[in-house]
Design an enzyme around this catalytic site. Structure first.
Site, PDB file in Angstrom:
ATOM      1  N   GLY A  40     159.197  -0.284  77.046  1.00  0.00           N
ATOM      2  CA  GLY A  40     159.697   1.068  77.237  1.00  0.00           C
ATOM      3  C   GLY A  40     159.126   1.758  78.449  1.00  0.00           C
ATOM      4  O   GLY A  40     159.335   2.953  78.650  1.00  0.00           O
ATOM      5  N   THR A  41     158.422   1.002  79.280  1.00  0.00           N
ATOM      6  CA  THR A  41     157.741   1.577  80.438  1.00  0.00           C
ATOM      7  C   THR A  41     158.596   1.573  81.700  1.00  0.00           C
ATOM      8  O   THR A  41     158.200   2.154  82.711  1.00  0.00           O
ATOM      9  CB  THR A  41     156.454   0.796  80.724  1.00  0.00           C
ATOM     10  OG1 THR A  41     156.785  -0.595  80.842  1.00  0.00           O
ATOM     11  CG2 THR A  41     155.449   0.957  79.595  1.00  0.00           C
ATOM     12  N   ARG A  52     151.234   2.757  95.962  1.00  0.00           N
ATOM     13  CA  ARG A  52     152.658   2.952  96.206  1.00  0.00           C
ATOM     14  C   ARG A  52     153.391   3.120  94.870  1.00  0.00           C
ATOM     15  O   ARG A  52     153.184   2.340  93.943  1.00  0.00           O
ATOM     16  CB  ARG A  52     153.188   1.720  96.944  1.00  0.00           C
ATOM     17  CG  ARG A  52     154.605   1.788  97.457  1.00  0.00           C
ATOM     18  CD  ARG A  52     154.943   0.413  98.044  1.00  0.00           C
ATOM     19  NE  ARG A  52     156.153   0.426  98.838  1.00  0.00           N
ATOM     20  CZ  ARG A  52     156.728  -0.688  99.315  1.00  0.00           C
ATOM     21  NH1 ARG A  52     156.154  -1.873  99.078  1.00  0.00           N
ATOM     22  NH2 ARG A  52     157.817  -0.626 100.033  1.00  0.00           N
ATOM     23  N   ASN A  73     158.898   3.522  91.464  1.00  0.00           N
ATOM     24  CA  ASN A  73     159.954   4.355  90.892  1.00  0.00           C
ATOM     25  C   ASN A  73     159.324   5.654  90.388  1.00  0.00           C
ATOM     26  O   ASN A  73     158.750   5.689  89.298  1.00  0.00           O
ATOM     27  CB  ASN A  73     160.647   3.614  89.741  1.00  0.00           C
ATOM     28  CG  ASN A  73     161.848   4.365  89.185  1.00  0.00           C
ATOM     29  OD1 ASN A  73     161.896   5.584  89.184  1.00  0.00           O
ATOM     30  ND2 ASN A  73     162.825   3.612  88.698  1.00  0.00           N
ATOM     31  N   VAL A 120     150.230   2.801  86.095  1.00  0.00           N
ATOM     32  CA  VAL A 120     150.107   4.206  85.699  1.00  0.00           C
ATOM     33  C   VAL A 120     150.212   4.399  84.187  1.00  0.00           C
ATOM     34  O   VAL A 120     150.249   5.534  83.710  1.00  0.00           O
ATOM     35  CB  VAL A 120     151.169   5.081  86.404  1.00  0.00           C
ATOM     36  CG1 VAL A 120     150.953   5.080  87.899  1.00  0.00           C
ATOM     37  CG2 VAL A 120     152.589   4.623  86.055  1.00  0.00           C
ATOM     38  N   GLY A 121     150.268   3.318  83.426  1.00  0.00           N
ATOM     39  CA  GLY A 121     150.467   3.447  81.986  1.00  0.00           C
ATOM     40  C   GLY A 121     149.356   4.179  81.265  1.00  0.00           C
ATOM     41  O   GLY A 121     149.599   4.934  80.326  1.00  0.00           O
ATOM     42  N   GLU A 122     148.101   3.969  81.692  1.00  0.00           N
ATOM     43  CA  GLU A 122     146.959   4.557  80.990  1.00  0.00           C
ATOM     44  C   GLU A 122     146.440   5.845  81.619  1.00  0.00           C
ATOM     45  O   GLU A 122     145.861   6.690  80.935  1.00  0.00           O
ATOM     46  CB  GLU A 122     145.804   3.547  80.948  1.00  0.00           C
ATOM     47  CG  GLU A 122     145.708   2.736  79.678  1.00  0.00           C
ATOM     48  CD  GLU A 122     146.567   1.486  79.687  1.00  0.00           C
ATOM     49  OE1 GLU A 122     146.673   0.838  78.642  1.00  0.00           O
ATOM     50  OE2 GLU A 122     147.133   1.160  80.741  1.00  0.00           O
TER      51      GLU A 122
END
Length: 745
Positions: free
Chosen positions: A473-474, A635, A638, A710-712
């Site tokens: 879902g990321t 960078r 998205n 960037v998930g955490e």
């Protein structure tokens, strides 16, 4: 004639329409003719032995096929693995139905298989179990005397133990101009993704298994099933194209997978096993942790002494660890440090990684201690962090591969309006609400693991990309497609990305914010190799204008290959395929990080969080009215999906700081609120103005794409920022998460 690069564009999720219309099929949605349903029976005691298990009444029901328990389980391989899966900590992996010993409350002890789910669930209620109970301990605080150092294992490579002491902490702390000392405690948290854990095992005629599983690692589950049941890897296929949230809960194979496969192999039938919400509280959790900090600084605000100790829960059979105390010295260059991390084995199931494991726990203690130090020094909390800013990671004496944290501070403070803050606690009001501003620093490791990818260009003009990676879902599906399209100069619609299947090229488990850095790099390397292959094919064409061209002399765009020195010379890629007798041109590449190069640098994503809270002066109710998280993550492929990831972490931050907690009854050794009615998480009314910014950061060491995960990072800084804002609003420093309103009355 240029194609606009897709990297850097805010592309909506490619699978979004399927999800919102209900067309996306999850693990529990798959069916087949003759499918059986399993329902698991869980232990009602915390520790002891099963002396008798009565299944006669359940088996007497028409439509009940079998009841499996330790008394009639088949012979299993298990291979006595120390590490049964990629995420297993040191110790002995839990083996369902291994024997009659009960290790924790809720332990799965039997499986009822029936023709319908409802019948299996009812029959499970008829299974009667007799126990011989034993004394148990589940209270962390009462057992700190049993704390010990963690065992060292393979997990230590990704979860390093605390660094050795530096200087003379005790002397430096005692001589510090300003000192703060505090204890912090975090309650238990349980994974509650929207999708329940489910496995549908399809038993094929040739005895092979096709398994639809809720997981963050298809290859990981394939290896687990093959090892446990003594099967050939090629006879086990695990598929997981859609995952309805996981956040770490799917890193390890959960026990419904074991039971589904066990029943399918024994009955030679297809079997579906799904956990209910109550059972979601019987495996894995963020461990309760008690921390102590002692920070000292000179009169100018320079931190000269750091002590951070943590005591965390683990099970009796595995040493689950987190990186809790290492972060402070990575951020603040004190000359005297003392870091300690110990485990307390208790009669509970092994904890499990939950979004920002260790970081979201440790950063709270660190950043709230820094906030308290700022007040003692009468220095603005932001200014104190700038005074102690470090360009190098002094904890290991290495430079950062990139670090734009200072810009996070400065740009965030300006956008948030930090300068408008009156520094005195209880000085800002809005009606009957006390208003507080708080800020904190965030840091999370930026890693990369080996991964493999296959790419092929077809006669239809499509680029086929394959990887076993999941998308929890990321936005992985979308971002990988963007990377691949740019490498071949194609439109996004010309890329077909197949993923979430163990038969596809190897990918590590999806977690730790390293997925795109790992799999994205593998896809990029495969595409680079494909470009070279396509050029070679073009050079062999009759009268080719590319015969003397090197790969640096050509550019790929708009589905064609152009000469850089003369853009009027080009050949369509489909023409190259036609010349190849219509056969696709493909390549498979294995991208392995250069560990010798990476070891020379510390690699991390950084952030700064700014929060405004309102606290009802009479009722103590806290509202996070607005928050801003500013991130430096190299960078950004998205911005839309990246922003969504950080926003999700910010919502969870509100949950962690103010809502989320599993309540234990230590006399019963069990959790008392295993449901979403009493396990409190934020609702829409709790979420107000949240914003995300990304600062420019050039990353050239971790990978050629220049990216970090960037998930955490969205979860580590905001919880302490909330606590700090509450202090600014009320003058009360609450160091226990979650912060209950009665503590503020």
């Amino acid at each position: 004639m240029s194609t606009q690069p897709l990297i850097g564009q805010s592309v909506s999720r490619l699978e979004g329409h399927l999800k919102v219309t209900g067309k996306a099929k999850y693990a529990g949605d798959y069916t087949t003719s003759g499918l059986l349903y399993g329902y698991i029976v869980n232990s009602t005691i915390t520790k002891g032995k099963i002396t008798a298990i009565h299944t006669e009444e359940a088996k007497a029901l028409t439509g009940v096929i079998e009841v499996f328990s330790h008394e009639n389980k088949p012979s299993l391989a298990w291979l006595d693995l120390k590490y049964a899966d990629m995420d297993a900590p040191p110790g002995t992996v839990f083996k369902p139905l291994h024997d009659g010993d009960i290790l924790c409350n809720g332990q799965p002890i039997a499986l009822v298989v029936a023709e319908t789910f409802e019948l299996a669930r009812y029959a499970a209620s008829l299974v009667r179990v007799e126990y011989e109970e034993e004394h148990f301990e589940t209270n962390l605080k009462n057992n700190l005397d049993k704390a010990r150092a963690p065992k060292i294992g393979l997990a230590t490579l990704l979860k390093p133990l605390p660094p050795k002491p530096v200087g003379d902490f005790e002397k430096a702390f005692n001589q510090s101009y300003a000192q703060v000392e505090a204890e912090y405690s975090h309650g238990t948290e349980h994974h509650n993704p929207l999708e329940l854990f489910a496995t549908t095992t399809i038993y094929e005629k040739d005895g092979k298994l096709t398994i639809y599983d809720k997981t963050q690692g298809t290859v990981n589950c394939q290896v687990y099933v093959a090892n446990v049941f003594g099967l050939s890897f090629k006879d086990v296929r695990v598929i997981s194209p859609y995952v309805g949230g996981a956040f770490g809960s799917g890193l390890r194979p959960q026990y419904q997978l074991f039971f589904s496969v066990l029943a399918a192999l024994q009955l030679k039938r297809s079997v579906k096993v799904m956990l209910d919400r109550h059972q979601m509280f019987t495996f894995g959790h963020r461990p309760p942790t008690i921390q102590h900090t002692r920070f000292g600084a000179d009169k100018d605000g320079k931190v000269n002494a750091l002590n951070h100790s943590a005591f965390a829960e683990t099970s009796q059979f595995e040493d689950y660890t987190e990186v809790v105390v290492n972060w402070s010295h990575m951020l603040y260059p004190a000359e005297n440090t003392l870091m300690e991390y110990k485990l307390v084995p208790l009669d509970v199931y092994s904890p499990l990684d939950m979004r920002a494991p260790g970081g979201s726990t440790g950063i709270h203690a660190i950043e709230s201690s820094m906030d308290e130090l700022a007040y003692k020094l009468n220095i603005d909390p932001l200014e104190l962090r700038l005074i102690n800013y470090a360009d190098r990671d002094v904890s290991v004496d290495r430079p950062y591969s990139s670090k734009e944290l200072k810009e996070c501070y400065l740009q965030g403070a300006e956008k948030f309006g930090w300068a408008n803050r009156n520094p005195q606690p209880r000085s800002m009001k809005r009606g009957n609400k006390l208003v507080g501003y708080g800020m904190a620093t965030g840091i999370w490791e930026a890693n990369r693991l080996p991964a493999r990818a296959e790419v092929a260009f077809t006669k239809q003009g499509k680029l086929q990309v394959k990887s076993a990676v999941t998308d929890i879902g990321t936005g992985t599906f979308t971002v990988i497609s963007q990377i691949a399209a740019d490498e071949l100069g194609l439109l996004l619609g010309d890329v077909n990305f197949s993923y979430g299947d163990s038969k596809m090229p190897f990918a590590p488990i999806q977690g730790g914010s390293f997925t795109i850095a790992s799999v994205g790099t593998a896809v990029r390397e495969a595409c680079k190799a494909l470009r070279k292959k396509l050029l070679k094919k073009a050079q062999k064409m009759e009268g080719s204008a590319f015969a003397d061209a090197s790969i640096d002399d050509v550019v790929f765009r708009e589905g064609a290959m152009y000469r850089k020195d003369d853009p009027s010379i080009f050949v369509k890629l489909t023409t190259v395929i036609d010349a190849n007798k219509g056969r696709p041109v493909k390549t498979t590449n294995f991208a392995v990080p250069n560990v010798f190069k990476l070891k020379k640098y510390s690699r991390a994503t950084h952030s700064a969080a700014f929060v405004e809270v309102e606290v009802d002066e009479e009722l103590g109710v806290v509202n996070v009215t607005r928050a801003l998280t500013v991130v430096a993550a190299g960078r950004i492929i998205n911005p839309k999906t990246a922003r969504s990831q950080v926003l999700g972490g910010m919502v969870w931050s509100i949950s962690k700081a103010l809502r989320e907690e599993t309540i234990s009854d230590y006399n019963l050794g069990k959790y008392m609120n295993p449901n979403l009615a009493e396990y409190h998480i934020p609702v829409h009314a709790d979420i107000h103005e949240l914003d995300v910014m990304f600062v420019e950061e050039k990353e050239e060491i971790l990978n050629d794409l220049g990216i970090k995960g960037v998930g955490e990072i969205g979860l580590v800084a905001m919880p302490p920022a909330i606590a700090n804002a509450i202090y600014h609003a009320t003058g009360k420093r609450i160091n226990q998460f979650p912060i209950h309103l009665e503590a503020l009355l």
